[in-house]
Scaffold this motif. Structure first.
Motif, PDB file in Angstrom:
ATOM      1  N   ASP A   3       0.836  -1.201   0.000  1.00 37.88           N
ATOM      2  CA  ASP A   3       0.000   0.000   0.000  1.00 37.88           C
ATOM      3  C   ASP A   3       0.874   1.255   0.000  1.00 37.88           C
ATOM      4  N   ARG A   4       2.081   1.133  -0.524  1.00 39.20           N
ATOM      5  CA  ARG A   4       3.016   2.254  -0.477  1.00 39.20           C
ATOM      6  C   ARG A   4       2.935   3.149  -1.692  1.00 39.20           C
ATOM      7  N   GLY A   5       1.928   2.968  -2.536  1.00 36.62           N
ATOM      8  CA  GLY A   5       1.775   3.815  -3.700  1.00 36.62           C
ATOM      9  C   GLY A   5       2.547   3.285  -4.890  1.00 36.62           C
ATOM     10  N   THR A   6       2.452   4.008  -6.015  1.00 38.97           N
ATOM     11  CA  THR A   6       3.120   3.586  -7.236  1.00 38.97           C
ATOM     12  C   THR A   6       4.627   3.705  -7.097  1.00 38.97           C
ATOM     13  N   ARG A   7       5.316   2.656  -7.513  1.00 40.24           N
ATOM     14  CA  ARG A   7       6.776   2.638  -7.488  1.00 40.24           C
ATOM     15  C   ARG A   7       7.288   2.554  -8.919  1.00 40.24           C
ATOM     16  N   THR A   8       8.359   3.255  -9.191  1.00 40.86           N
ATOM     17  CA  THR A   8       9.035   3.147 -10.478  1.00 40.86           C
ATOM     18  C   THR A   8      10.324   2.368 -10.286  1.00 40.86           C
ATOM     19  N   PHE A   9      10.736   1.671 -11.344  1.00 43.57           N
ATOM     20  CA  PHE A   9      11.896   0.790 -11.257  1.00 43.57           C
ATOM     21  C   PHE A   9      12.882   1.079 -12.376  1.00 43.57           C
ATOM     22  N   ARG A  10      14.125   0.685 -12.128  1.00 47.08           N
ATOM     23  CA  ARG A  10      15.118   0.805 -13.193  1.00 47.08           C
ATOM     24  C   ARG A  10      14.978  -0.393 -14.128  1.00 47.08           C
ATOM     25  N   GLN A  11      15.573  -0.272 -15.312  1.00 46.94           N
ATOM     26  CA  GLN A  11      15.465  -1.347 -16.284  1.00 46.94           C
ATOM     27  C   GLN A  11      16.109  -2.636 -15.765  1.00 46.94           C
ATOM     28  N   ILE A  12      15.562  -3.761 -16.221  1.00 49.22           N
ATOM     29  CA  ILE A  12      16.112  -5.066 -15.900  1.00 49.22           C
ATOM     30  C   ILE A  12      17.199  -5.414 -16.912  1.00 49.22           C
ATOM     31  N   ASP A  13      18.318  -5.884 -16.418  1.00 48.68           N
ATOM     32  CA  ASP A  13      19.409  -6.334 -17.285  1.00 48.68           C
ATOM     33  C   ASP A  13      18.985  -7.643 -17.951  1.00 48.68           C
ATOM     34  N   ALA A  14      18.654  -7.585 -19.228  1.00 48.04           N
ATOM     35  CA  ALA A  14      18.075  -8.718 -19.938  1.00 48.04           C
ATOM     36  C   ALA A  14      18.709  -8.860 -21.314  1.00 48.04           C
ATOM     37  N   GLU A  15      18.378  -9.956 -21.991  1.00 49.36           N
ATOM     38  CA  GLU A  15      18.858 -10.218 -23.349  1.00 49.36           C
ATOM     39  C   GLU A  15      17.669 -10.385 -24.295  1.00 49.36           C
ATOM     40  N   PRO A  16      17.707  -9.784 -25.467  1.00 46.98           N
ATOM     41  CA  PRO A  16      18.809  -9.044 -26.080  1.00 46.98           C
ATOM     42  C   PRO A  16      18.783  -7.542 -25.798  1.00 46.98           C
ATOM     43  N   TYR A  17      17.834  -7.067 -24.998  1.00 40.32           N
ATOM     44  CA  TYR A  17      17.791  -5.648 -24.645  1.00 40.32           C
ATOM     45  C   TYR A  17      17.270  -5.526 -23.219  1.00 40.32           C
ATOM     46  N   ARG A 176      15.852 -19.010 -26.899  1.00 40.50           N
ATOM     47  CA  ARG A 176      16.571 -18.444 -28.042  1.00 40.50           C
ATOM     48  C   ARG A 176      15.587 -17.912 -29.081  1.00 40.50           C
ATOM     49  N   ILE A 177      14.505 -18.653 -29.305  1.00 37.72           N
ATOM     50  CA  ILE A 177      13.489 -18.188 -30.249  1.00 37.72           C
ATOM     51  C   ILE A 177      12.858 -16.879 -29.761  1.00 37.72           C
ATOM     52  N   THR A 178      12.645 -16.781 -28.463  1.00 33.57           N
ATOM     53  CA  THR A 178      12.074 -15.558 -27.889  1.00 33.57           C
ATOM     54  C   THR A 178      12.915 -14.338 -28.219  1.00 33.57           C
ATOM     55  N   THR A 179      14.223 -14.491 -28.169  1.00 30.31           N
ATOM     56  CA  THR A 179      15.122 -13.353 -28.374  1.00 30.31           C
ATOM     57  C   THR A 179      15.555 -13.190 -29.821  1.00 30.31           C
ATOM     58  N   PHE A 180      15.103 -14.086 -30.714  1.00 33.81           N
ATOM     59  CA  PHE A 180      15.497 -14.033 -32.118  1.00 33.81           C
ATOM     60  C   PHE A 180      15.155 -12.668 -32.717  1.00 33.81           C
ATOM     61  N   GLY A 181      16.021 -12.187 -33.608  1.00 29.44           N
ATOM     62  CA  GLY A 181      15.765 -10.928 -34.299  1.00 29.44           C
ATOM     63  C   GLY A 181      15.720  -9.739 -33.362  1.00 29.44           C
ATOM     64  N   ASN A 182      16.652  -9.704 -32.410  1.00 29.03           N
ATOM     65  CA  ASN A 182      16.741  -8.606 -31.444  1.00 29.03           C
ATOM     66  C   ASN A 182      15.486  -8.487 -30.581  1.00 29.03           C
ATOM     67  N   GLY A 183      14.945  -9.654 -30.226  1.00 32.47           N
ATOM     68  CA  GLY A 183      13.809  -9.659 -29.317  1.00 32.47           C
ATOM     69  C   GLY A 183      12.477  -9.659 -30.017  1.00 32.47           C
ATOM     70  N   LEU A 184      12.338 -10.541 -31.003  1.00 35.21           N
ATOM     71  CA  LEU A 184      11.104 -10.592 -31.786  1.00 35.21           C
ATOM     72  C   LEU A 184       9.883 -10.822 -30.901  1.00 35.21           C
ATOM     73  N   PHE A 185      10.035 -11.675 -29.879  1.00 34.32           N
ATOM     74  CA  PHE A 185       8.913 -11.993 -28.996  1.00 34.32           C
ATOM     75  C   PHE A 185       9.116 -11.483 -27.573  1.00 34.32           C
ATOM     76  N   GLY A 186      10.138 -10.662 -27.384  1.00 35.48           N
ATOM     77  CA  GLY A 186      10.388 -10.122 -26.051  1.00 35.48           C
ATOM     78  C   GLY A 186      11.824 -10.314 -25.634  1.00 35.48           C
ATOM     79  N   THR A 187      12.023 -10.304 -24.355  1.00 32.36           N
ATOM     80  CA  THR A 187      13.362 -10.385 -23.806  1.00 32.36           C
ATOM     81  C   THR A 187      13.395 -11.410 -22.682  1.00 32.36           C
ATOM     82  N   VAL A 188      14.605 -11.771 -22.244  1.00 35.89           N
ATOM     83  CA  VAL A 188      14.787 -12.836 -21.270  1.00 35.89           C
ATOM     84  C   VAL A 188      15.775 -12.375 -20.201  1.00 35.89           C
ATOM     85  N   ALA A 189      15.481 -12.694 -18.943  1.00 36.12           N
ATOM     86  CA  ALA A 189      16.385 -12.359 -17.841  1.00 36.12           C
ATOM     87  C   ALA A 189      16.239 -13.391 -16.734  1.00 36.12           C
TER      88      ALA A 189
END
Length: 201
Positions: A3-17, A176-189
């Motif tokens: 209940d602490r209100g909206t929090r913002t976060f830094r980016q997650i270190d993931a592949e390929p972005y 690997r398929i998820t990250t194909f083409g610079n993250g065609l279907f998203g990213t992985v971490a």
């Protein structure tokens, strides 16, 4: 949920972005999806390590105020109704998976948590645009759901060690398929990378 209100976060270190692509995410616009963590599936895949990792990530996500949705793959009788698989107690979540009252649970046939469920509508009604995805198996429910989510305009991250495939080879290949083409279907971490981003001030 916190209940602490909206929090913002830094980016997650993931592949390929780094996640998310635009660099902006918060507790107000992000959900954790827990896909297929059912007793029978965990047992069949010997997926206790992935399940334990997902439970740890769930605890952090709830503390940081993220919305949570969970899915169960169920059998379909003739007609449109989905029902638990008859004769099996393995269709439900394990007792260790304790969801808050605010969580959304959807039951779906087949390997796509969006198929004939209110998941898309419920996420968009809450202003969710970023998804952290954990589940079983990677080479089925996880990937099919993530691909659909990507097509719907959600920014997606598969949490690699909170997922498990029908084999390690298929798990790795699907990521690997998820990250194909610079993250065609998203990213992985890793779950550790996601937790760092969620907990660092």
């Amino acid at each position: 949920m916190s209940d602490r209100g909206t929090r913002t976060f830094r980016q997650i270190d993931a592949e390929p972005y780094s996640f998310p692509f635009d660099g902006h995410w918060s507790s107000a616009d992000t959900a954790l999806l827990l896909l297929g963590f059912q007793q029978g599936t965990i047992f069949a895949l010997s997926a206790t390590p992935a399940f334990t990792t997902a439970l740890d990530l769930l605890s952090v996500a709830l503390d940081r105020g993220l919305f949570v949705a969970a899915s169960r793959c169920v059998a379909r009788r003739d007609g449109d109704d989905v029902v638990p698989a008859e004769g099996s107690g393995g269709w439900d979540f394990p007792p260790q998976l304790i969801l808050p009252d605010s969580a959304l649970v959807v039951d779906h046939p087949g390997d796509n948590a969006f198929y004939r469920t209110p998941l898309e509508a419920e996420l968009k009604a809450r202003g969710i645009r970023n998804l952290l995805i954990a589940g079983l198996p990677t080479d089925g429910l996880v990937h099919a759901t993530q691909r659909t989510a990507n097509d719907m305009g959600f920014e997606c991250l598969a949490v690699a060690d909170a997922c498990q495939g029908t084999s390690e080879t298929r798990h790795a290949a699907q990521l690997r398929i998820t990250t194909f083409g610079n993250g065609l279907f998203g990213t992985v971490a890793s779950a550790a990378a996601a937790k760092v981003a969620l907990t660092e001030i």
